[in-house]
Design a protein around this motif. Sequence first.
Motif: not given
Length: 829
Positions: A86-88, A695-698, A758-761, A819-829
């Motif tokens: 999942n990388k450029e 998150v990728t594993a989940v 649970a993932l959020g916690l 999937a939404d969480i993973l997409s958001s995470l990748k845009n947070i730096h």
Amino acid sequence: MDDDEAHQLPTECGLDEQGCSVWTEILEAETDARNQPKTAAYRNKLIGIRVLGFFLLDLYEHAHDGYLGTAPYTRVILEAKSCLENKEAEDKYRDLQTLGLSYRNNLIRVFRSNSGSQPGSSAHVSRPSFDRVSARILKELGEVSQTRSSARAQALLRDGYKCTLSGFYDSNSLDKFPELVQAQEAQGQEKATYTQLAHIFSESGQDGDPNYAATVLAMLEMFGLGLRAQTLYGAKINDLHNVITMSMDFHYAFDNLKLWLEPVPGMVNTYDIRGRNLQRLITPFKSQRVTFAVEPSALAAAAREGKTLQLPDPVLLAIRAACSRVANMSGAAEHIDQILRDLEEITTLADDGSMADLLSLRISTAIPSAVQVGGLIAAQQVTTIMERDGINIGYRVLFVPAIFAIAMGGLPITAESLGNPSHWQPLDSDANFRNQQHGIDVAKVRFDARDSEPPRYGSIVYTVNRDKNLYDIESIVDVSFNWNDEVETCFENKAIITTGYVDRVLFREQILPRITLLPTVGVCIKTLKDSTLSIETYERSPHFFSIPSSITLPRIPISELRRRKGLEAKLDIVTLHDDYYAFKHVGTLPDDDDDFLLKELEFYVSSGFECNFLVIPTFVVTDLTGSLFRGFLTPFLPAGTLSTVFHNLHPDEPRDLPLFPQGPTSPDSNTSSHGSHDNTRLAWSIKRTWAIQVVTAVAAIHDVSFWGDIKLENILLDRSGHCQLIDYAPVSGYSEDYIPPEGILPGYDLSGPRDIFALGLVLWQIASEVGRFNRDSVRSPILVWRDSGDRPQAETPTQFRDLVMSCLVEEPEKRPSVADILSSLKNIH
């Protein structure tokens, strides 16, 4: 042919399907590196990708030589694949190049010594007795801490006071011992040589920064070294299995990766001599093939003393040979040579970032020199130069810690250093592990009221002659009894009344002599009116399930395992062929007949997970017949869970942080501060990486099934500093502190929203470095975020906090998907 072409990776790789799947990306990364501007004196990116590529080719070619096996090849494949997910393209190339550089810096370089030549043994005016000196050397063997000097003396004795590769006697030893002169003359030899002690695994792997040593030894375990890597700790670096007597020119070539020894398959302790420009050496080889053996008189003398003179370890030599071949094929050997030559000539830093690699090696090999570069200013310049030249500071743990310790007063924490805890040591067999109660232990006590009070039935399970390091050695005796209405004062009634009384004397003296010990035997007892004991035996065996054909993992009989430590009731740390594993096993007691663990393994195998952040079983463990299921093995990761990691980072804090439910008067959770003075210890970049990995594993799990037991205790940290999820087979039960608000309502057993809560916690725990917490309500909690202090690089971004809070909303349907969480995470730096 220019240097680029001489070391270029081949277009056709000849690898298996796994290797071919990453080879195209490796070639593209090489092309990218070749197209970079040639402004730097040292072409790190190009060397890195070629080291990675040639390691793949070499490890695949030598996978079946009988020494390294397929484990190192498979490990490099997995590491390479993790760089591609999942990388450029630019990120893929950078990560592949960095991976190759980590092999060069942590693996190849540690086999290349730059410590300079060592002096030969000094000659003495008075010649000591040969036999007396031999006796002293043997007496010291294993009785005193091994030093370079004692190792040299022992190696000379073992090797017959000769260079092992030329057969020439050591000149200084001839001066000492007249007996050797006579032997030389009897063999018709006229020439002698000056020998030195050559280390297979270089002493530089133990010098300087302990983080570097930990990183190097951890990477060696990639090659399946296991206990072998641990035998190199500290002074053990000088043990006989790691040293060889060589002439000075051979030693120099060996240390500089220009000479190596390739084990000959099927021939014990026999090696082909290989290398680059060996014809230039002054000392001739006795043959192009050498067989190591203990000199006969030394062997006999050692036997009389009850000592063993170990020969060089063929696996260490095989690993060194692989590193030497790759260093020369990739150009890394010349690369390091050039750096070290320049180290001797350059004393000041250039401003343009062209000397980053030179500075890196200087820091990793000579910390005192780094101090002289300029204190805090030098540390800042290290950071600037490394970032400018694309060097990942967090990944290359070996270069940065020492200089930053000088500048900032403490070592920075990296994911890789956390994955290799310095406090962990190999678990040795305990000679006193065997039970002291005459070989008798109590495994289980149970009582049954049978709808009446007091209980009317009891059972005590004894183990006899148990060895806690081995499996299936003991006999299991299940002694059952009923309430005795005929004899009021008896063992049975006393045990039932107290629900815990165990009479080992009665078992040892009245039961054990009257039964035949089998692996498992049932015994029914009753005290008669004349106070004698009535005993009836019957078959009482645990029910082990057959292994279905769908489970295609390699099978290992349980007899090959050695138990090192019990972690939980049915989870042990074991060794198999010197490697450590976690062994999750079924019970051996007669009533342990559930098949949950087998179903769990079937889920792992049938799902075909290819995610690098899920712990995948490596072996299925069988009974001696190879057909019945006893459990499975997964790699043992000494760092433990993230919960343990965070507790170790903040040892003075309470084990459990209380969380309170939200309410009308609750403070804003995004602004609440942690209830401790302790600030964050980790950089946000590390925790962001962990969050993405989890998150990728989940997400991979959700492609197959919902989980139901997401919690920090189910996330381990591996030796590379990566998160690894365990126990992810679907479960219907709850971990109490992770129950979602709807958990008490029907219809919300296994579901995506339940996992997301649970993932959020878990994501909050990672960001705030909270090992454990407790909730007194299923309502969504008020989260407390740990302060970052005056370290802006450790601050948790607001966008991440908002993402976590979206996972914890009380309405299940409003929570985001994984999937939404993973997409958001990748845009947070």
